[in-house]
Each structure stands twice: as C-alpha cells, then as structure tokens.
Design a protein around this motif. Structure first.
Motif, PDB file in Angstrom:
ATOM      1  N   VAL A 183      -4.625   8.794   2.940  1.00 51.93           N
ATOM      2  CA  VAL A 183      -4.823  10.256   2.849  1.00 51.93           C
ATOM      3  C   VAL A 183      -5.775  10.452   1.667  1.00 51.93           C
ATOM      4  O   VAL A 183      -6.571  11.344   1.687  1.00 51.93           O
ATOM      5  CB  VAL A 183      -3.584  10.819   2.818  1.00 51.93           C
ATOM      6  CG1 VAL A 183      -3.737  12.509   2.595  1.00 51.93           C
ATOM      7  CG2 VAL A 183      -2.914  10.864   4.361  1.00 51.93           C
ATOM      8  N   CYS A 184      -5.249   9.981   0.412  1.00 48.34           N
ATOM      9  CA  CYS A 184      -6.204  10.020  -0.625  1.00 48.34           C
ATOM     10  C   CYS A 184      -7.716   9.529  -0.555  1.00 48.34           C
ATOM     11  O   CYS A 184      -8.658  10.309  -0.825  1.00 48.34           O
ATOM     12  CB  CYS A 184      -5.624   9.032  -1.640  1.00 48.34           C
ATOM     13  SG  CYS A 184      -4.116   9.661  -2.760  1.00 48.34           S
ATOM     14  N   SER A 216      -1.777  11.741  -3.132  1.00 46.06           N
ATOM     15  CA  SER A 216      -0.990  11.278  -4.485  1.00 46.06           C
ATOM     16  C   SER A 216       0.554  11.567  -4.282  1.00 46.06           C
ATOM     17  O   SER A 216       1.289  10.774  -4.651  1.00 46.06           O
ATOM     18  CB  SER A 216      -1.575  11.946  -5.635  1.00 46.06           C
ATOM     19  OG  SER A 216      -3.074  11.645  -5.792  1.00 46.06           O
ATOM     20  N   LEU A 217       0.771  12.855  -3.913  1.00 48.41           N
ATOM     21  CA  LEU A 217       2.095  13.234  -3.543  1.00 48.41           C
ATOM     22  C   LEU A 217       2.785  12.239  -2.788  1.00 48.41           C
ATOM     23  O   LEU A 217       3.845  11.896  -2.959  1.00 48.41           O
ATOM     24  CB  LEU A 217       2.147  14.800  -3.206  1.00 48.41           C
ATOM     25  CG  LEU A 217       2.419  15.712  -3.959  1.00 48.41           C
ATOM     26  CD1 LEU A 217       2.472  16.950  -3.286  1.00 48.41           C
ATOM     27  CD2 LEU A 217       3.593  15.452  -5.169  1.00 48.41           C
ATOM     28  N   MET A 218       2.046  12.030  -1.685  1.00 50.89           N
ATOM     29  CA  MET A 218       2.734  10.958  -0.571  1.00 50.89           C
ATOM     30  C   MET A 218       3.380   9.578  -1.311  1.00 50.89           C
ATOM     31  O   MET A 218       4.159   8.862  -1.086  1.00 50.89           O
ATOM     32  CB  MET A 218       1.758  10.531   0.638  1.00 50.89           C
ATOM     33  CG  MET A 218       1.919  12.105   1.405  1.00 50.89           C
ATOM     34  SD  MET A 218       0.504  11.512   2.765  1.00 50.89           S
ATOM     35  CE  MET A 218       1.417  10.560   3.696  1.00 50.89           C
ATOM     36  N   HIS A 239       1.551   3.807   1.730  1.00 46.80           N
ATOM     37  CA  HIS A 239       0.433   3.182   2.552  1.00 46.80           C
ATOM     38  C   HIS A 239      -0.495   4.282   3.000  1.00 46.80           C
ATOM     39  O   HIS A 239      -1.577   4.215   2.821  1.00 46.80           O
ATOM     40  CB  HIS A 239       0.358   2.102   3.136  1.00 46.80           C
ATOM     41  CG  HIS A 239       0.950   0.881   2.751  1.00 46.80           C
ATOM     42  ND1 HIS A 239       0.780  -0.535   3.250  1.00 46.80           N
ATOM     43  CD2 HIS A 239       0.840   0.416   1.254  1.00 46.80           C
ATOM     44  CE1 HIS A 239       1.276  -1.469   2.544  1.00 46.80           C
ATOM     45  NE2 HIS A 239       1.270  -0.888   1.154  1.00 46.80           N
ATOM     46  N   ALA A 240       0.186   5.101   3.748  1.00 44.89           N
ATOM     47  CA  ALA A 240      -0.534   6.233   4.496  1.00 44.89           C
ATOM     48  C   ALA A 240      -0.844   6.905   3.276  1.00 44.89           C
ATOM     49  O   ALA A 240      -1.883   7.801   3.533  1.00 44.89           O
ATOM     50  CB  ALA A 240       0.587   6.825   5.378  1.00 44.89           C
ATOM     51  N   GLY A 246       1.521  11.195 -12.911  1.00 46.06           N
ATOM     52  CA  GLY A 246       0.782  11.646 -14.440  1.00 46.06           C
ATOM     53  C   GLY A 246      -0.879  11.494 -14.028  1.00 46.06           C
ATOM     54  O   GLY A 246      -1.462  12.555 -14.628  1.00 46.06           O
ATOM     55  N   ILE A 247      -1.075  10.577 -13.353  1.00 43.99           N
ATOM     56  CA  ILE A 247      -2.633  10.344 -13.189  1.00 43.99           C
ATOM     57  C   ILE A 247      -3.124  11.416 -12.343  1.00 43.99           C
ATOM     58  O   ILE A 247      -4.430  12.226 -12.684  1.00 43.99           O
ATOM     59  CB  ILE A 247      -3.176   8.907 -12.876  1.00 43.99           C
ATOM     60  CG1 ILE A 247      -2.839   7.918 -13.650  1.00 43.99           C
ATOM     61  CG2 ILE A 247      -4.276   8.896 -12.287  1.00 43.99           C
ATOM     62  CD1 ILE A 247      -2.812   6.430 -13.287  1.00 43.99           C
ATOM     63  N   ALA A 248      -2.285  11.697 -11.343  1.00 44.98           N
ATOM     64  CA  ALA A 248      -2.786  12.719 -10.459  1.00 44.98           C
ATOM     65  C   ALA A 248      -2.819  14.221 -10.874  1.00 44.98           C
ATOM     66  O   ALA A 248      -3.575  14.914 -10.605  1.00 44.98           O
ATOM     67  CB  ALA A 248      -1.839  12.580  -9.130  1.00 44.98           C
TER      68      ALA A 248
END
Lengths: 184, 664
Positions: B505-506, B629-631, B500-501, B221-223
């Motif tokens: 990436v974010c 965020s998807l990750m 964590h990865a 939701g935040i993303a």
C-alpha cells in the motif's frame, strides 16, 4: 578467510570513525557547498526596482533573454564587504563591457539609493528584495554573493563573499571567459 | 529547587548505572547469583531516577521557569501548553535526556518483564545496557546539562522554533527515540551473548519482541516525521534523503533485516553470527545517527545545536561502543557453530536474500550519506548528494526485494517447491501484468519504472492476500471452518500479512506521488485562475488572522471541477513575532485518489501590492504512504501481541536447534 571476513565490519567502522574525526575539525564548514543551482536555470523571482535609483527592477525574464553572460550580485548597503567589492565591480563594468545586475538584499530603498548615489551605480538592473524571498530562491548564505548566469539563463558559477582579492577576481574572469565561449 | 533536584537525580542515576555496569557482569563471571540479580533493582532504580530528572525538566517548562537556561532558550510564556510540554525534548539537552530516559526504560523493562531470561544472560545484558547509559549520562552532565541556571533571569523566553510547534512533530521525537534507542537492548543482548559465547534459538526468541517493539516505534516515528514534512514545510514532499532523515532510515532498514534473520535463528538455529552482527550494526547506526545530527558533521536542514566539543565526546562514545562490540564480535564469532543446512530454494534461502538486499540498501544509503564527507577528506571537493543518487541506487535494490517478498511466505523451511508456488500464484501474476497495462493506459507520462513498480506493488498485495487466504483455507472449506482457522492462526502470522500488505500500500503512494505529481508555482493576485490536474483553482485573496502566539495571512482558494464547486482551500502563512520566524500551513484536500495541496508565501515584494507566491500540487495516491505505514505499525503490534512471543518462551534447551517447531 572467515576470520578476515569477521574483521570487515570493524574495519568499515574504523574507516567511518576516521572520517568522522577528520570531519570534526573546527575550521571545516560543512555548510560551504557549491550552489545547487549550478547548471540549472535561474530560479523564478520577480523584484521591483529600488525606489530612487532610476534603475529598472529585476526578474527571471531579464536573465533568460540575454545573449551575453550576466553577473548577478547580491548586495546591501548595510554590508561592509559590499563596499569594498563595489569598487572592483564598478571597474570591471567600466573596463570590460560587462552586464552587471544587482539584487538588493533586505535593504531599505532610501539607504540603498543613497549608497549608490555616493559610490556610483554600475548596475543595469537592480531588484529590491526587502523580504529576502528572492535570496532564499537563490540559496544565498549571506551578502555579498555573486552568480554568473550564462546565455540562456543557466547558472554557471557562484562566489560566496566579496570579490576583492586577486584570486577571487581571477576565478570570476575565468568563469566569464568560459561562459562567453559556450554560447547557445 | 526543582531543577537542582533534577540535577541531583541525574547524578544519582549515573552512580546507579556504574553499579549496574559492574556488579552483575562481575557476578556472572563468578557465578554469584546475588550480584547478578542486583541488576533488576539497579535497572529499575536508574529508570526511576532519570524519570524524576525528566519530570523536573518538564515541570520547569510547564511553569515557564526562566531561571533555567534551557527553558529560556526554548520556551515562552505565551506558548500553548502542549508545546510547553513538548519543549522538554525540543532542544539538544532535553532530547538527550529523553534519549537516556528511554534507554533506562528499556533496561528496566527487560529487568522486570524478562523473568524467563536465564540469570547470567540477563545480568550481562543489563550491565552492557548500563554502560551505554553511563556514556550518555556523563555526556549530558559534562557537556550538555539541561538544568543550567541563568542569572539574572530574563522576563520571557526565546520560544521554541515555530516549525517544531506542531502536534505531529511534538509527538515525533518520543516515538522515533523509542525506536532508535530500543535497538540498544538488542545490542546489549548481542554483546552479552558474545561474552557468554553462546547463541541459540532461545536467545533469538528473547531478542525478537524487543526488536519488534523498537521497529514498530521507529516505523511510526519515521512515518510521522515524513507526514509532518509534507504538510508543514509547504513544499509538498514527504522524503528528501536529507542526512537526518537517512540516519533514522538506516536503522529501520537494518532492523527490518534483523527482524527476519532472528526468525531463522529462532526456528532453524541458523544465521547465528549474522543475527548477532545485525543486532550490533543496527544500534551502531542509531549511534552514528546521533553523532551526525549533533556534531554538525554534515549539512542538514534539521541541524541541531552544533558544537565540536560534543562531537568529540560522542565520537569517543562511538569508538568504545561500536569499536568494542565489533572487536568482540571478530574475536568470538568463530566459536559459534553453524546451524541447519538448507537448499537455495527454501524459506531460509528467501530470508537470506531478504537480508542481503536490505543490507545492500542500507550500505547504499550509508555511502550516499557519508560520501560528501569522504570526498571532502580525500580531495577537498565539496559536494552534496541528493535525491537523484538515492533514487537511482536505492530503488533498483528494493524492487527485487518486494518481488521476492511476494513469494517468501509460501516457501517452506529447508527445501521448497518453486514451480508449485508459481503455479499457485499464476492468477496473481496475470492480474499484476494486467494492472501494469491499465496503469500504462491511464498514465502514459512519467517513467516506465513507475509502471513496473506499480505492477510489483499489486503483485505483493495480491500474493500476500493469496498466502493469507490459503492459510485459513478461504473458499476451500466451509466459511465457519475458515473463521475458526482465522482465530487459531498465530497472531504473528496475521501481523506479517498486515505488514507485507502495508508495504504494498505504501508503494502505491510512493510511486503515485513521485511519478505523476503535477505542480504549479506562480505569482498571483486576487482573481487569478489556475488549472491543475482537472481542477480550476481561483485565488480569492488573503485575510489577516490573529492566533495565540502568531499572526497569520490566510489565503482563500475556491476549487471547482467541471464547473462544480469542490472545496475551499485556506493555506496559511504564520508569523511568530517572538521567535522572529514564519511557518507555512498547507491546505490539503485529501481523497484516496490524491491530494490537492496548496501553500502560499508572503508578497514577493512590498512594492508589488497584493502579489503572493502560490504553490499548488496534485499528488496522486499520496495518502497511501501513511495509510500503508499505519498498516506496518499495526502489523508489528499484532505480532508483538502474539502470546508465544511473551509467555511460555522456551526454557533454554541444550542445543536442540533442529527440533520440530511448527513453521509459521
């Protein structure tokens, strides 16, 4: 000790709750915060003149080059408090050697020109902001509103509402005096 | 008729909630199994009734029933169907109904899915959940009824705020609310445990999947919200530290802490009172967020309908729920015996540090959000706290957290060998160091902190991959055996690696787009050439286009690089006549290296014919924000799908906290 520690979250919550309770006071307007522009350069805008006034338009450049503080007044002919304020501003310009410029906010040029012809025109420049775009850049919340731009084009003061009371006038004079002192 | 049915269903739901709030918890204290078990049916019934009410409101929107005030105020017959549906939750009343629906959904889910939860704990949890429901249902029925009629009915409605007419935003509230409200069930579990006076590893294991589910939804939701702000608002930013953004971010931060501390309670029986406190505080922050958004306490660009009466009602709700639960906490927490001992350098120690930093970060955001209110109350000064405060206070807390995140998964329970871990990570440290130099060589402008942050992101990504590869012994054994291990490692462990990865990436996106952004805002006429970040952008002009319920001015920008055409950008400015407002549709060319972003606004003035305000930005690496965020979301889902979290959850064993459970 441990007992006291476990009360800590409750105390914090009560503190926030009291602040929230106080904040719900219906007379309080959380929106009334000072301009974020204070101590920042004037926003970028470019406004043509109000047709029929014979006064030049207003752009960022005009505010950047001045050596003296400038009063930027946002007004409209449809706004009643502006009419009250107009007399005060005109007297200040007449008696105090002040540079007053205007942003004519969401107004019809013809009506604005008639209004100024009737009341007199104390403005050295007037930009016509028909779409209200410049108003957004300046972050105004309504008309009238007045900003003081210091030498070098820095916004140093904002007044929301008409400058008609003595208190408002005193604030403006005070801010002008400060602005005159700190020349670059 | 249908709206009255909705109203009726809502009233019945309130009555059901009262029964659910009293009977099971009373039954638990009397040890009456029948009364306790009634929670399962009342929780399910309550959900069905609220779903009927929600369906009734949605139907009113779909058929544009303008006898319903809420539909008049937030819909219009010309609106595309998707946004008619989304209009259901586009207003204060409708979104409150969605809130309550999700609240009941979580209650019903625990009632139906939680078969292995002991009857007493389950009964108390569902009763507490029902009390939250009573608060919100009565709030809706007494102050914000979504089914109010209007007479005479107008011919057409006022339309939904055009800014909200966007797929990203239409989907954003349901996701955000699942997150927000999902923490309610964790809260209920915590309060139930305090009433029982018993917290053990089994309790933590029941709580964790619900925490994880809420956390996943909140992350998404935040993303989604930040993505929407990025392409719809036309300023090219994705986070503004606005109070309304902060109130969704605080439960996320604390929920993340809860997710980690529950692991310690589950595996080692430690951090019990701390986990309980986090569970209470996380949902309390969700409630506080609701209060801030709906009472108009703070200024926000997202302000909802502001009404002091509503504000006072929610404040009352907060006083009862937060005040009550924290009082209960203070009274009962001493009865919980401390869990296993551990050395400072250990998995527990790492997770403790994680919790302290996340809590500190939450406190910082809370302080910054409420500071203007406190200051105004104490001195009368009005100020606004903006990004500078948050950036300078929040980032220095988060960077060390990311640093220890790299090491955390290597630490063993009870006592760990830090020197050994560092020596296993020496290549990672070296590469992170080199990458800092490379970044510095490519980008000398921008703050030094950005270079450090970039190196820390590289460190986290590589350390996480290193831990993952050592888990499946990649390169140490035959590939087939590694693949075999890959299948056997619990999915929760893969989920952690992914999440964590994902954060690493974010971070590439956070740092790249904020530290090395180029931006040009200027007035242009057709034929004007703008140079930005190596691109030559020519403004060709604007044409008018007619949409379903708007008209649009579409700009045409041809983009060249080194004399070759790259793309044509068409940013739009839309006018919605019914709602009398305008929206910006940015044109974005996305590549992994960065986004070229353009938006236009109408002529500065009608007299200056053909002048447009053009904003062009180059945002390096910004796509990584949403890919990362998807990750995070996917990592959470992977953990959630772990069989151990669903089936075979342990029977409650009598205080055998330190029994050997395989370390993750």
């Amino acid at each position: 000790m441990k007992k006291l520690l476990s009360l800590l979250p409750l105390c914090a919550a009560i503190g926030i709750g009291i602040a929230g309770w106080w904040g719900l006071n219906p007379n309080r307007d959380p929106g009334a915060i000072p301009s974020v522009l204070i101590d920042k350069p004037v926003p970028v805008f470019e406004l043509s003149d109000v047709a029929g006034t014979g006064t030049p338009g207003l752009a960022t450049q005009d505010l950047l080059m001045s050596q003296e503080p400038i009063l930027v007044n946002v007004f409209a002919s449809w706004c009643l408090p502006c009419r009250a304020e107009h007399a005060v501003l005109a007297r200040m310009v007449r008696e105090e050697d002040l540079n007053l410029v205007g942003i004519n906010y969401k107004d019809k040029p013809a009506t604005a020109a008639k209004w100024l012809a009737e009341l007199g025109n104390p403005y050295s420049r007037i930009g016509s902001d028909q779409t209200g775009r410049a108003g957004i850049e300046w972050g105004i919340s309504g008309v009238p509103e007045t900003f003081i731009v210091g030498p070098g084009g820095k916004v140093i003061f904002r007044h929301v509402g008409p400058i008609s009371s003595d208190a408002a006038l005193a604030k403006i004079r005070g801010a002008l005096a400060v602005a005159r002192k700190d020349k670059p | 008729m249908i709206p009255e049915l909705g109203q009726f269903a809502l009233t019945l739901a309130l009555i059901t909630a009262v029964v659910q709030g009293v009977l099971p918890i009373w039954g638990a204290s009397l040890n009456n199994a029948l009364w306790m078990r009634s929670a399962t049916s009342t929780a399910s019934l309550q959900f069905v009734l609220i779903a009927i009410a929600f369906g009734a409101l949605m139907r009113s929107f779909v058929v544009s029933d303008f006898t319903v005030l809420n539909v008049v105020e937030n819909s219009n017959s010309l609106k595309p169907m998707l946004f008619k549906v989304a209009g259901t939750w586009g207003s204060h009343e409708g979104s409150l109904l969605l809130w309550t629906l999700i609240l009941a959904l979580f209650g019903a889910a625990v009632a139906v899915l939680g078969r292995n939860i002991p009857t007493g704990l389950k009964a108390r949890t569902l009763s507490v959940q029902a009390w939250i429901s009573i608060g919100f249902l009565s709030f809706m029925l007494f102050t914000s009824n979504p089914f109010d009629r209007v007479f005479p009915a107008p011919l057409d409605g006022n339309d939904l705020n055009p800014l909200l007419q966007d797929v990203g935003l239409a989907m954003h509230p349901p996701l955000l609310y699942i997150g927000y409200v999902g923490f309610s069930i964790v809260f209920s579990f915590a309060v139930a445990a305090l009433i029982e006076g018993r917290v053990d590893p089994a309790w933590a294991r029941w709580v964790r999947p619900w925490t994880l589910a809420a956390w996943v939804a909140l992350t998404g939701g935040i993303a989604l919200g930040s993505w929407w702000a990025y392409y719809e608002l036309g300023w090219g930013g994705w986070w503004f530290w606005d109070p309304v953004e902060n109130v969704s971010f605080m439960p996320w931060l604390l929920g993340t802490a809860l997710l980690h501390s529950a692991i310690v309670t589950e595996k080692r029986g430690a951090f019990k009172s701390w986990t309980i406190l986090l569970a209470i505080l996380t949902f309390s922050l969700s409630l506080l967020g609701t209060f801030i958004v709906r009472s108009g306490l703070l200024t926000s660009v997202h302000a909802f309908a502001v009404d002091p009466e509503r504000g006072i009602y929610i404040l009352g709700l907060l006083t009862v729920s937060i005040g009550g639960s924290l009082t209960l906490y203070a009274a009962r927490v001493h009865k919980m015996e401390p869990g296993g001992l551990f050395a400072p350098i250990s998995r527990e120690g790492g997770l403790l540090l994680n919790n302290l930093l996340l809590t500190l970060a939450t406190a910082t955001v809370l302080f910054g959000t409420l500071y203007p209110l406190f200051l105004e109350g104490l001195t009368g000064d009005k100020i606004s706290v903006g990004p500078p405060f948050f950036n300078t206070s929040f980032i220095p807390i988060m960077l060390p957290l990311v640093l220890i995140m790299g090491i955390g998964p290597f630490l063993s329970w009870k006592r760990a060998d830090l020197a050994g871990i560092i020596s296993r990570l020496k290549w990672v440290i070296l590469i992170a160091g080199i990458s800092a130099l490379v970044v510095w060589y490519i980008q000398t402008k921008g703050p030094a902190l950005a270079v450090i942050a970039m190196a820390i992101a590289v460190w986290l990504l590589l350390a996480t991959l290193r831990e993952w590869s050592s888990r499946i012994r990649l390169g140490q054994v035959e590939l087939t055996e590694s693949l075999d291990r890959l299948r056997r490692v619990p999915r929760a462990a893969h989920g952690m690696t992914m999440a964590h990865a994902g954060l690493a990436v974010c971070m590439f996106g956070f740092v790249g787009s904020s530290a090395w952004k180029s931006e040009e805002v200027l007035f242009v006429q057709p034929g004007k050439l703008v140079q930005i970040a190596g691109f030559d952008v020519t403004f060709e002009g604007v044409e008018q286009v007619q949409g379903p319920n708007y008209t649009a001015s579409v700009g045409k920008l041809s983009v060249m690089r080194n004399g070759r055409p790259v793309t044509i950008l068409r940013p739009e400015r839309r006018s919605y006549p019914v709602a009398q407002s305008q929206t910006t549709e940015a044109a974005i060319r996305s590549t992994p290296a960065g986004d070229l972003y353009a938006s236009i606004t109408e002529p500065v003035n009608q007299e200056i014919e053909g002048q447009w305000t053009l904003r062009i930005l180059y945002e390096p690496l910004v796509g990584f924000v949403w890919f990362g965020s998807l990750m995070l979301v996917f990592g959470g889902l992977l953990s959630l799908s772990d069989r151990r979290l669903r089936v075979g959850a342990p029977k409650r064993k009598a205080r055998s906290a330190s029994l050997p459970i395989a370390a993750e």
